[in-house]
Motif scaffolding. Structure first.
Motif, PDB file in Angstrom:
ATOM      1  N   MET A   7     -33.131  26.904   4.876  1.00 14.96           N
ATOM      2  CA  MET A   7     -32.711  26.261   3.630  1.00 14.96           C
ATOM      3  C   MET A   7     -33.662  25.153   3.208  1.00 14.96           C
ATOM      4  N   GLY A   8     -34.731  24.919   3.978  1.00 14.59           N
ATOM      5  CA  GLY A   8     -35.692  23.893   3.621  1.00 14.59           C
ATOM      6  C   GLY A   8     -35.241  22.487   3.926  1.00 14.59           C
ATOM      7  N   MET A   9     -34.385  22.328   4.948  1.00 15.86           N
ATOM      8  CA  MET A   9     -33.856  21.013   5.299  1.00 15.86           C
ATOM      9  C   MET A   9     -34.278  20.647   6.712  1.00 15.86           C
ATOM     10  N   GLU A  10     -34.446  19.348   6.947  1.00 10.14           N
ATOM     11  CA  GLU A  10     -34.799  18.872   8.272  1.00 10.14           C
ATOM     12  C   GLU A  10     -33.623  19.065   9.229  1.00 10.14           C
ATOM     13  N   SER A  11     -33.922  19.337  10.483  1.00 15.73           N
ATOM     14  CA  SER A  11     -32.865  19.635  11.454  1.00 15.73           C
ATOM     15  C   SER A  11     -32.678  18.490  12.445  1.00 15.73           C
ATOM     16  N   ASP A  12     -32.336  17.307  11.923  1.00 14.75           N
ATOM     17  CA  ASP A  12     -32.000  16.226  12.844  1.00 14.75           C
ATOM     18  C   ASP A  12     -30.605  16.470  13.426  1.00 14.75           C
ATOM     19  N   GLY A  13     -30.274  15.719  14.458  1.00 10.79           N
ATOM     20  CA  GLY A  13     -29.047  15.977  15.198  1.00 10.79           C
ATOM     21  C   GLY A  13     -27.784  15.895  14.359  1.00 10.79           C
ATOM     22  N   ARG A  14     -27.667  14.893  13.505  1.00  9.25           N
ATOM     23  CA  ARG A  14     -26.456  14.745  12.694  1.00  9.25           C
ATOM     24  C   ARG A  14     -26.322  15.876  11.685  1.00  9.25           C
ATOM     25  N   ARG A  15     -27.429  16.259  11.074  1.00  7.33           N
ATOM     26  CA  ARG A  15     -27.377  17.334  10.087  1.00  7.33           C
ATOM     27  C   ARG A  15     -27.065  18.671  10.763  1.00  7.33           C
ATOM     28  N   TYR A  16     -27.616  18.863  11.954  1.00  9.53           N
ATOM     29  CA  TYR A  16     -27.323  20.083  12.720  1.00  9.53           C
ATOM     30  C   TYR A  16     -25.826  20.179  12.987  1.00  9.53           C
ATOM     31  N   ALA A  17     -25.239  19.080  13.481  1.00 11.07           N
ATOM     32  CA  ALA A  17     -23.817  19.081  13.822  1.00 11.07           C
ATOM     33  C   ALA A  17     -22.951  19.321  12.586  1.00 11.07           C
ATOM     34  N   THR A  18     -23.335  18.700  11.472  1.00 16.14           N
ATOM     35  CA  THR A  18     -22.571  18.859  10.238  1.00 16.14           C
ATOM     36  C   THR A  18     -22.638  20.292   9.738  1.00 16.14           C
ATOM     37  N   LEU A  19     -23.841  20.881   9.746  1.00 11.45           N
ATOM     38  CA  LEU A  19     -23.980  22.260   9.277  1.00 11.45           C
ATOM     39  C   LEU A  19     -23.180  23.214  10.153  1.00 11.45           C
ATOM     40  N   ARG A  20     -23.293  23.047  11.470  1.00  8.88           N
ATOM     41  CA  ARG A  20     -22.577  23.930  12.385  1.00  8.88           C
ATOM     42  C   ARG A  20     -21.075  23.866  12.124  1.00  8.88           C
TER      43      ARG A  20
END
Length: 321
Positions: free
Chosen positions: A143-156
């Motif tokens: 999706m063209g977004m950075e995969s930092d830890g908080r964003r990873y957890a939110t997406l999951r």
């Protein structure tokens, strides 16, 4: 699986851009954030560079009129109505590897962007099965977004919630009942072995939802979606204007603050709900218009005036009515 996936993977493999200062102060003393600069740059590109095929995204027409909740929902159900259109979202269960787990009602930016991405892939490739990567981190890159830890957890969390949710969409006597996602291979967390899930990540859209999407998909500019990805309300307003403005004829139409609040922010229930909503809506509208330069929308006394405007992406054969 199609050009969209290959293009996204190529972008994901590209070197990450150098980090820059998040804020700047102009000579006039105005603080400009990194998000402001990105929005200005995206608006300039959209205004000066016609969209190519890679810039085209799609979403469901009804979701342009009534969106998912923007904030966390207490309970297992969410209802929103706007004119003849309405949406009801109910939380469901998902097997995360060790049996059923009750998911929350999906909310916020992530399910909006995720649903737009899978809808775009489905429409472009005429396929119900959507490759979403082996992990949530890979899907973020697609999706063209950075995969930092908080964003990873939110997406999951939010994609699990979206995959489990039951969705009802209604418009002028027709009701769609079902789940947009027929099958979803959950991203498993395997702390013991630190190994990824063994199956390829995929999402299969239900036949009914896929058929409705193909029939009524609304084209959007993906550059605008990326520029507005910090705000669920901005994404909703952009999709709404993209679907609505090109259908307006004559002298236009004025929507009052009460009607706009009922469509976008029914959660405002204080002493002055319309006034409170207006304070949030106008700055968001300004951002949306920056990346939708064709849009003719004017704040007026008591609400906003909508005037006929070209859609951000032209419909094949001319604007759809």
């Amino acid at each position: 699986m199609g050009d969209l996936l290959a293009q996204a993977q190529a972008k994901a493999a590209a070197p990450a851009p150098k980090r820059v200062s998040k804020t700047r102060v102009t000579p006039a003393g105005v603080i400009v954030t990194e998000a402001d600069r990105n929005l200005i740059a995206a608006g300039a590109e959209i205004a000066n560079t016609p969209p190519t095929g890679d810039d085209m995204a799609f979403t469901h027409a009804v979701l342009c009129q009534v969106g998912l909740p923007r904030a966390k929902v207490e309970g297992r159900e969410f209802m929103r109505q706007s004119g003849s259109a309405w949406v009801n979202v109910q939380a469901g269960y998902l097997d995360e590897g060790r049996g059923p787990v009750l998911q929350p009602v999906p909310y916020g930016v992530m399910p909006r962007l995720g649903l737009a991405w899978v809808s775009t892939f489905a429409v472009r490739n005429k396929e119900r099965e959507i490759p979403i990567g082996d992990t949530a981190a890979e899907f973020l890159r697609l999706m063209g977004m950075e995969s930092d830890g908080r964003r990873y957890a939110t997406l999951r969390k939010q994609m699990h919630a979206l995959a489990a949710a039951r969705l009802q969409l209604g418009f002028k006597g027709r009701t769609y009942n079902g789940q947009p996602v027929q099958q979803f291979d959950a991203w498993l967390s395997n702390k013991e072995s630190q190994m990824r899930a063994l199956w390829p990540g995929s999402m299969v859209l239900s036949e009914d939802y896929y058929g409705a999407l193909i029939e009524s998909a609304v084209p959007l500019d993906n550059r605008a979606l990326h520029a507005l990805k910090g705000s669920a309300l901005a994404l909703d307003v952009y999709a709404w204007l993209a679907h609505r403005l090109h259908r307006i004829e004559g002298r236009g139409m004025t929507l009052h603050w009460k009607a706009l609040r009922e469509q976008f922010a029914q959660e405002y229930q204080g002493k002055h709900p319309d006034k409170d909503f207006k304070k949030e809506f106008l700055p968001v509208l300004k951002k949306v218009l920056a990346v939708y330069p064709q849009a003719r929308v004017k704040p007026v006394t008591g609400g906003v005036l909508l005037l006929g405007s070209p859609p951000p992406i032209a419909y094949k054969g001319g604007p759809s009515r």
